[in-house]
Design an enzyme around this catalytic site. Structure first.
Site, PDB file in Angstrom:
ATOM      1  N   GLU A 121      62.085 -34.596  -9.448  1.00  0.00           N
ATOM      2  CA  GLU A 121      61.083 -35.922 -10.101  1.00  0.00           C
ATOM      3  C   GLU A 121      60.270 -34.820 -10.827  1.00  0.00           C
ATOM      4  O   GLU A 121      59.313 -34.300  -9.987  1.00  0.00           O
ATOM      5  CB  GLU A 121      60.485 -36.783  -9.212  1.00  0.00           C
ATOM      6  CG  GLU A 121      59.495 -37.590  -9.602  1.00  0.00           C
ATOM      7  CD  GLU A 121      58.532 -38.289  -8.719  1.00  0.00           C
ATOM      8  OE1 GLU A 121      57.371 -38.444  -8.962  1.00  0.00           O
ATOM      9  OE2 GLU A 121      59.305 -38.610  -7.606  1.00  0.00           O
ATOM     10  N   ARG A 132      52.139 -35.026 -14.911  1.00  0.00           N
ATOM     11  CA  ARG A 132      50.787 -34.357 -14.718  1.00  0.00           C
ATOM     12  C   ARG A 132      50.358 -33.378 -15.730  1.00  0.00           C
ATOM     13  O   ARG A 132      49.078 -32.835 -15.582  1.00  0.00           O
ATOM     14  CB  ARG A 132      50.590 -34.140 -13.396  1.00  0.00           C
ATOM     15  CG  ARG A 132      50.780 -35.319 -12.449  1.00  0.00           C
ATOM     16  CD  ARG A 132      50.891 -34.749 -10.964  1.00  0.00           C
ATOM     17  NE  ARG A 132      51.202 -35.623 -10.042  1.00  0.00           N
ATOM     18  CZ  ARG A 132      51.084 -35.667  -8.599  1.00  0.00           C
ATOM     19  NH1 ARG A 132      51.110 -34.240  -8.098  1.00  0.00           N
ATOM     20  NH2 ARG A 132      51.567 -36.514  -7.982  1.00  0.00           N
ATOM     21  N   LYS A 176      58.638 -47.390  -3.884  1.00  0.00           N
ATOM     22  CA  LYS A 176      57.916 -46.191  -3.591  1.00  0.00           C
ATOM     23  C   LYS A 176      56.479 -46.609  -2.785  1.00  0.00           C
ATOM     24  O   LYS A 176      55.798 -47.407  -3.210  1.00  0.00           O
ATOM     25  CB  LYS A 176      57.416 -45.304  -4.856  1.00  0.00           C
ATOM     26  CG  LYS A 176      56.240 -44.195  -4.399  1.00  0.00           C
ATOM     27  CD  LYS A 176      56.095 -43.407  -5.577  1.00  0.00           C
ATOM     28  CE  LYS A 176      54.993 -42.566  -5.537  1.00  0.00           C
ATOM     29  NZ  LYS A 176      54.691 -41.717  -6.705  1.00  0.00           N
TER      30      LYS A 176
END
Length: 217
Positions: free
Chosen positions: A41, A45, A129
């Protein structure tokens, strides 16, 4: 979508990576593949996230590639265009979820309360999640918050590491865990890809040990 979830369930762990330099992307992917954990993943950012996804999708097509820390529909679109096959977001955003489902792409929004879970259920999601799981209370919180929602499963992230991974994987409603301990940003920056490979190998062994002794597979 089912195929991607089946693979994530099989791997048991989704390594979360933050890439500053796109030149590191392919070597990082190779390290995970060599370590027996062909999944990643890429967190949105950094400005390099889209290019890193693109390079990995092109050079390592056998790796199950996704994008995380997706905060907007534009980021989701960029990630999918670059080759991401699944999307994680830190919180529940109905627009991102609707967009991904329209594209027939698995999306796992972050939830941490019963209100979040109900909103996700209304969107038709069944795998979510749970973030940030450790500050929330770990497996005790996971079990408690899930109890009113039979049929829901979770991918806990946020504080999961090699020390508590087996505890989370032992919970029947946990599909897999996400975390950055396998490929931390400092290891990527230092180009310590051998170390990342070795942590992937160790993680796979933990997953196999837990799953071998589990009756909920």
């Amino acid at each position: 979508m089912t195929q991607v979830l089946t693979q994530i369930r099989k791997f048991g762990v989704v390594p979360v990576v933050t890439i500053e330099d796109p030149e590191d992307a392919s070597k990082l992917a190779d390290a995970l593949l060599e370590g027996g954990l062909p999944c990643m993943e890429v967190a949105f950012r950094t400005a390099a996230a889209g290019e890193a996804l693109r390079r990995i999708a092109l050079c390592q097509p056998d790796l199950l590639l996704g994008a995380g820390t997706v905060l907007t529909v534009d980021q989701a679109s960029e990630a999918l265009d670059a080759g991401a096959r699944f999307i994680f977001s830190p919180g529940f955003d109905a627009e991102i979820v609707a967009y991904c489902l329209k594209q027939n792409v698995p999306v796992f929004p972050g939830v941490c309360t019963t209100t979040d879970i109900q909103a996700a259920l209304k969107s038709g999601l069944k795998v979510l999640k749970l973030f940030p799981v450790e500050p929330l209370g770990g497996t005790r919180y996971l079990k408690a918050v899930a109890s009113p929602f039979p049929g829901i499963e979770f991918i806990p992230t946020g504080g999961v590491d090699e020390g508590n991974l087996s505890c989370y994987l032992s919970v029947p409603i946990v599909v897999a865990c996400g975390g950055s301990w396998i490929a931390p940003a400092e290891s990527i920056a230092a180009k310590n890809f051998d170390g990342i490979r070795d942590r992937a190998v160790a993680t796979v062994k933990v997953v196999q040990k837990v799953r071998k002794g589990s009756t909920h597979e």
